[in-house]
Design a protein around this motif. Structure first.
Motif, mmCIF file in Angstrom:
data_model
loop_
_atom_site.group_PDB
_atom_site.id
_atom_site.type_symbol
_atom_site.label_atom_id
_atom_site.label_comp_id
_atom_site.label_asym_id
_atom_site.label_seq_id
_atom_site.Cartn_x
_atom_site.Cartn_y
_atom_site.Cartn_z
ATOM 1 N N PHE A 100 0.866 -1.179 0.000
ATOM 2 C CA PHE A 100 0.000 0.000 0.000
ATOM 3 C C PHE A 100 0.900 1.224 0.000
ATOM 4 O O PHE A 100 1.824 1.308 0.804
ATOM 5 C CB PHE A 100 -0.889 0.011 1.241
ATOM 6 C CG PHE A 100 -1.594 1.319 1.449
ATOM 7 C CD1 PHE A 100 -2.631 1.696 0.608
ATOM 8 C CD2 PHE A 100 -1.201 2.194 2.457
ATOM 9 C CE1 PHE A 100 -3.263 2.920 0.776
ATOM 10 C CE2 PHE A 100 -1.838 3.415 2.629
ATOM 11 C CZ PHE A 100 -2.872 3.778 1.788
ATOM 12 N N THR A 126 -3.674 -9.599 1.221
ATOM 13 C CA THR A 126 -5.109 -9.354 1.066
ATOM 14 C C THR A 126 -5.818 -10.634 0.662
ATOM 15 O O THR A 126 -5.415 -11.299 -0.301
ATOM 16 C CB THR A 126 -5.328 -8.258 -0.005
ATOM 17 O OG1 THR A 126 -4.671 -7.076 0.459
ATOM 18 C CG2 THR A 126 -6.789 -7.974 -0.234
ATOM 19 N N TYR A 253 -13.762 3.479 5.487
ATOM 20 C CA TYR A 253 -12.793 3.102 4.459
ATOM 21 C C TYR A 253 -13.488 2.504 3.231
ATOM 22 O O TYR A 253 -14.410 1.693 3.368
ATOM 23 C CB TYR A 253 -11.813 2.058 5.022
ATOM 24 C CG TYR A 253 -10.991 2.598 6.177
ATOM 25 C CD1 TYR A 253 -9.974 3.524 5.948
ATOM 26 C CD2 TYR A 253 -11.241 2.197 7.488
ATOM 27 C CE1 TYR A 253 -9.223 4.028 6.997
ATOM 28 C CE2 TYR A 253 -10.493 2.705 8.544
ATOM 29 C CZ TYR A 253 -9.486 3.624 8.295
ATOM 30 O OH TYR A 253 -8.749 4.128 9.330
ATOM 31 N N TRP A 255 -12.433 0.795 -0.680
ATOM 32 C CA TRP A 255 -11.447 0.380 -1.684
ATOM 33 C C TRP A 255 -12.097 0.511 -3.056
ATOM 34 O O TRP A 255 -13.148 -0.088 -3.307
ATOM 35 C CB TRP A 255 -11.026 -1.079 -1.476
ATOM 36 C CG TRP A 255 -10.254 -1.328 -0.224
ATOM 37 C CD1 TRP A 255 -10.712 -1.922 0.905
ATOM 38 C CD2 TRP A 255 -8.871 -0.996 0.029
ATOM 39 N NE1 TRP A 255 -9.702 -1.985 1.845
ATOM 40 C CE2 TRP A 255 -8.574 -1.426 1.329
ATOM 41 C CE3 TRP A 255 -7.868 -0.381 -0.726
ATOM 42 C CZ2 TRP A 255 -7.310 -1.259 1.910
ATOM 43 C CZ3 TRP A 255 -6.618 -0.220 -0.158
ATOM 44 C CH2 TRP A 255 -6.350 -0.648 1.146
ATOM 45 N N TRP A 296 -6.232 -1.187 -6.239
ATOM 46 C CA TRP A 296 -7.361 -0.416 -5.702
ATOM 47 C C TRP A 296 -6.846 0.888 -5.123
ATOM 48 O O TRP A 296 -5.759 0.924 -4.522
ATOM 49 C CB TRP A 296 -8.041 -1.161 -4.551
ATOM 50 C CG TRP A 296 -8.826 -2.350 -4.926
ATOM 51 C CD1 TRP A 296 -10.183 -2.433 -5.039
ATOM 52 C CD2 TRP A 296 -8.331 -3.677 -5.200
ATOM 53 N NE1 TRP A 296 -10.552 -3.708 -5.384
ATOM 54 C CE2 TRP A 296 -9.439 -4.495 -5.489
ATOM 55 C CE3 TRP A 296 -7.065 -4.247 -5.234
ATOM 56 C CZ2 TRP A 296 -9.325 -5.837 -5.811
ATOM 57 C CZ3 TRP A 296 -6.936 -5.577 -5.551
ATOM 58 C CH2 TRP A 296 -8.055 -6.365 -5.836
ATOM 59 N N ASP A 297 -7.650 1.943 -5.229
ATOM 60 C CA ASP A 297 -7.379 3.155 -4.458
ATOM 61 C C ASP A 297 -8.049 3.020 -3.100
ATOM 62 O O ASP A 297 -9.159 2.476 -3.008
ATOM 63 C CB ASP A 297 -7.950 4.379 -5.187
ATOM 64 C CG ASP A 297 -7.100 4.747 -6.395
ATOM 65 O OD1 ASP A 297 -5.873 4.501 -6.348
ATOM 66 O OD2 ASP A 297 -7.654 5.274 -7.379
ATOM 67 N N LEU A 298 -7.373 3.517 -2.089
ATOM 68 C CA LEU A 298 -8.016 3.582 -0.770
ATOM 69 C C LEU A 298 -8.582 4.985 -0.608
ATOM 70 O O LEU A 298 -7.863 5.979 -0.746
ATOM 71 C CB LEU A 298 -7.012 3.286 0.351
ATOM 72 C CG LEU A 298 -7.580 3.406 1.777
ATOM 73 C CD1 LEU A 298 -8.746 2.442 2.019
ATOM 74 C CD2 LEU A 298 -6.495 3.154 2.833
ATOM 75 N N ARG A 334 -2.891 3.903 -2.702
ATOM 76 C CA ARG A 334 -3.202 2.806 -3.617
ATOM 77 C C ARG A 334 -2.633 1.482 -3.099
ATOM 78 O O ARG A 334 -1.516 1.434 -2.584
ATOM 79 C CB ARG A 334 -2.627 3.096 -4.997
ATOM 80 C CG ARG A 334 -2.943 1.993 -5.984
ATOM 81 C CD ARG A 334 -2.694 2.408 -7.392
ATOM 82 N NE ARG A 334 -3.734 3.304 -7.879
ATOM 83 C CZ ARG A 334 -3.903 3.602 -9.171
ATOM 84 N NH1 ARG A 334 -3.118 3.082 -10.073
ATOM 85 N NH2 ARG A 334 -4.864 4.417 -9.552
#
Ligand code: HDD
Length: 733
Positions: A100, A126, A253, A255, A296-298, A334
């Motif tokens: 991340f 993950t 949060y 994703w 993925w963007d966080l 990300r």
């Protein structure tokens, strides 16, 4: 100390591509990764070299086996104990390593380094999962997906143990065992596997009004993700961040998949369960193994107590979202998954996530669902992983140093020297020192709490239908149609009439037209006057115009009628990365066209796979690594028929090749035919049913030209599905 394993195929490939897989966790895992060499001497588990591992020790060649055969007994002993209990929920899952990278500091809100050190890459592991199915079940049932991310931060492990849906079925953890018992296979005959379409689930739900918002998400296409990296993830609960001044801000949060949000359709999901039950697991593995990534963007939603106090829903209620219109999403980093595990059991099966893995600068809230989770995850690892030392397992141990005076227990790996196993201690140079907050010690947010001790739900948790209506209003017509059909399917599988009727009563609270459409399919009276034709029709699609107009009046929604971000269809296309296209070919195929197609797709980080009538090199110069008959259209995102007169003549005679076109049509997937390949399209049932003029078919995602027009194809594929195709009565949609 074992040597690190040899670099895998994926390491080599991605070195060429410039990916850097090495993280602190990779090196940490390498400490326990066994070397593998063909030259190794075969030994038992205690290092004794073995001269014969194929024959047990017997009294005479045809005689009985001797009890003395310690090698046989040890080998079988290990085998007999190789299984551990599977997870009670989320048993079926698959995971990958990566990192991340923070792009926006949240320094104003938290002291957690993982959220303040911009540019820093934190290793992650993950795991994606289904909820209800057993460990060996298929990847694509209609089910919520788990989305569990572990960050190995410098300040200890941080786990966001989330789902691909932002809300949950229940408001209080005390109901969780009942929810899970209801959805799992029924206890008397252990059926059905990995399915919610049965009486006990819907019985429980019909008696649990708070589940209705979640049910709308569960019955939508959200529970049919196409790939892991075309689904969103959510932390679900409201958490806290705490800054250097000790002030708390609430956070949720999200994703956001870089490849966009896309789903399967139900018919496709069911077929994939048979054609390739490992479909999503395999897609992730192959993408990474071939040097690709899943990303993925966080994003976070940040809000204050004062803001929350002004809303007509409770942020401690896990059956509610905070609409993006009230609190916009802010992208802060990300996640990139780029390395497959070396060993499924040691990593994916033995990983134990727990929501209590928080770092300093973060805290929980009093959400009663979360509060129960804080107990459950630690507890479950005891039975699953066999004792209180499961944190020593390589995949679970933190990168941050561990120092305390806890000792002993099953499978203790660490040898702690000295006589001190208590705190405080002055002997042996004292015990590890407590760390003040200013230096990174974890301190709970000093929230003011007072109240009577009681078992009661807050009044602010009592709206169960308002956000279900918000969700319904926010969907595009095609999504409403799918949701309606899903409810018809699921409830028609329920054998007990009073359960079906009780569910209709709930649906009526959400929208009478939706309830009516479902009622008609169940042979019950409609719930709205405008509904359907006399006698009713079970076809949600036919009544779509009515349903499309069917707006409901939301409550508990911050005054909103609709909210963005809830519809998947409304989100703009995001390219074609990681999509897989079937290229139908036979001997005589136009190899140059195949090359052109494959290269154009590779440029977009997508993949073209040649399916031949046999494996290996086809005359014409394309290599088939799969066959038309050992594969199936549901496993691909689009289909292309290249030219080559001889090849197309053979495909015209091949019923399986025709079936690819029909299935692609039925599931709204792009179809393209080039050169002589157009003859297959013209000779297929599609042309007869849709109209012979191929140029009119472009708007329906059906392309044709004398030579591949890959720019047009890529653009078409990025749209994912073409829902506007006329229904073909000969194949049910
Ligand atoms: Fe849970 C596993 C997500 C509520 C008890 N849960 C588990 C996993 C995910 C979630 C993704 C799989 C982790 C992995 O890949 O190993 N669970 C959720 C979400 C919830 C939720 C998003 C609601 C917001 N869970 C929940 C409650 C309880 C549990 C209320 C119990 C009171 N969950 C468990 C568990 C599991 C689990 C039984 C099974 C295996 C494990 O924990 O490690 O403890």
């Amino acid at each position: 100390m074992p040597k690190p394993s040899k670099p895998s195929k994926s390491d080599k490939k991605s070195e060429q591509l410039g990916h850097h897989h090495e993280t602190g966790k990779t090196q940490d895992l390498a400490r326990d990764t066994a070397p593998h060499s063909e030259k190794d001497r075969l030994t038992d588990n205690f290092g004794h070299a073995i001269s014969d591992d194929l024959n047990s020790l017997k009294a005479g060649v045809r005689g009985p086996t001797l009890l003395e055969d310690h090698l046989l007994r040890e080998k079988i002993h290990h085998f007999d104990h190789e299984r551990i209990p599977e997870r009670i929920v989320h048993a079926r899952g698959s995971a990958a390593h990566g990192y991340f990278e923070l792009t926006e500091s949240l320094e104003q809100y938290t002291t957690a380094k993982v959220l303040t050190e911009v540019g820093k890459q934190t290793p992650v592991f993950t795991r994606f999962s289904t909820v209800a199915g057993f460990r060996g079940s298929a990847d694509t049932p209609r089910d919520v997906r788990g989305f569990a991310v572990r960050f190995y931060t410098d300040e200890g492990n941080w786990d966001i143990v989330g789902n691909n849906i932002p809300v949950f079925f229940i408001q209080d953890a005390i109901k969780f065992p009942d929810l899970v018992h209801a959805v799992k296979p029924e206890p008397h005959h252990e059926m059905p596997q990995a399915a919610s379409a049965h009486d006990t689930f819907w019985d429980f739900i019909s008696l649990t009004p708070e589940a209705m918002h979640m049910i709308m998400w569960q019955m939508s296409d959200r529970t049919l993700p196409r790939y892991f990296d075309t689904m969103e993830g959510f932390g679900v609960h409201t958490f806290r961040l705490i800054n250097a001044q000790g002030q708390s801000t609430f956070v949720k949060y999200h994703w956001k998949p870089v490849n966009g949000v896309h789903s399967l359709v139900w018919d496709e999901s069911q077929k994939i369960m048979g054609k390739d039950p490992d479909f999503q697991r395999r897609a992730m593995w192959e993408t990474i193994d071939q040097g690709g990534t899943l990303e993925w963007d966080l994003a976070v939603q940040l809000f204050t107590q004062e803001e929350a106090d002004g809303w007509d829903f409770d942020i401690l209620d896990a059956t509610k979202i905070v609409p993006e219109e009230l609190v916009p999403l802010k992208v802060i980093g990300r996640m990139v998954l780029n390395r497959n595990p070396d060993n499924f059991f040691a990593e994916t099966e033995q990983v134990g996530y727990k929501p209590t893995n928080l770092v300093q600068g973060m805290d929980f809230t009093s959400d009663p669902l979360m509060q129960g989770r804080l107990f459950s995850y630690l507890d479950t690892q005891l039975i699953r992983l066999g004792g209180p030392n499961w944190q020593h397992l390589p995949i679970n141990r933190p990168l941050a140093p561990v120092a305390n005076n806890q000792r002993d227990g099953f499978m203790r790996h660490v040898i702690n020297p000295g006589r001190v196993s208590y705190h405080p201690a002055s002997l042996d140079g004292g015990s590890p020192q407590e760390v003040p907050r200013e230096q990174g010690g974890f301190v709970s947010y000093p929230e003011q709490i007072s109240g009577e001790k009681l078992r009661r739900r807050a009044e602010s948790f009592s709206d169960h239908y308002g956000q279900a209506r918000l969700f319904w209003n926010s969907l595009e017509p095609i999504e409403r149609e799918h949701l309606c059909k899903a409810l018809q399917f699921e409830l028609s599988k329920v054998e007990t009439r009073h359960v079906r009727v009780a569910m209709l009563d709930h649906l009526e609270q959400i929208h009478p037209l939706l309830a009516s459409q479902v009622a008609v399919a169940l042979g019950e009276a409609p719930r709205a006057d405008e509904v359907v034709k006399p006698g009713g029709t079970a076809d949600c699609a036919e009544e779509m115009e009515l349903l499309a107009k069917a707006e409901a009046q939301p409550t508990a929604s911050g005054g909103l009628t609709k909210s963005q971000g809830l519809s998947m269809e409304a989100q703009p296309p995001k390219g074609i990365r990681n999509r897989v296209v079937a290229i139908l070919a036979a001997d005589g195929v136009d190899g140059a066209q195949v090359d052109q197609i494959k290269q154009a797709l590779e440029t977009e980080q997508a993949k073209g796979e040649v399916l031949g009538q046999h494996l290996g090199m086809l005359d014409g110069g394309a290599e088939a690594k799969k066959t038309i008959s050992n594969s199936h259209m549901v496993l691909f995102d689009a289909v292309i028929v290249p030219g080559g007169a001889e090849s197309v003549a053979a495909l015209l005679e091949d019923g399986d090749a025709h079936a690819y076109l029909l299935e692609a049509y039925k599931h709204g997937k792009p179809i393209a035919a080039y050169g002589e390949g157009q003859q297959l399209l013209q000779g297929s049932d599609l042309a007869a049913l849709v109209g012979k003029d191929l140029s009119e078919m472009k708007a329906l995602g059906i392309l044709s030209a004398d030579a591949p027009n890959m720019e047009e194809f890529v653009q078409t594929l990025s749209q994912h599905r073409f829902w506007g195709r006329p229904a073909l009565k000969r194949i049910s949609n």
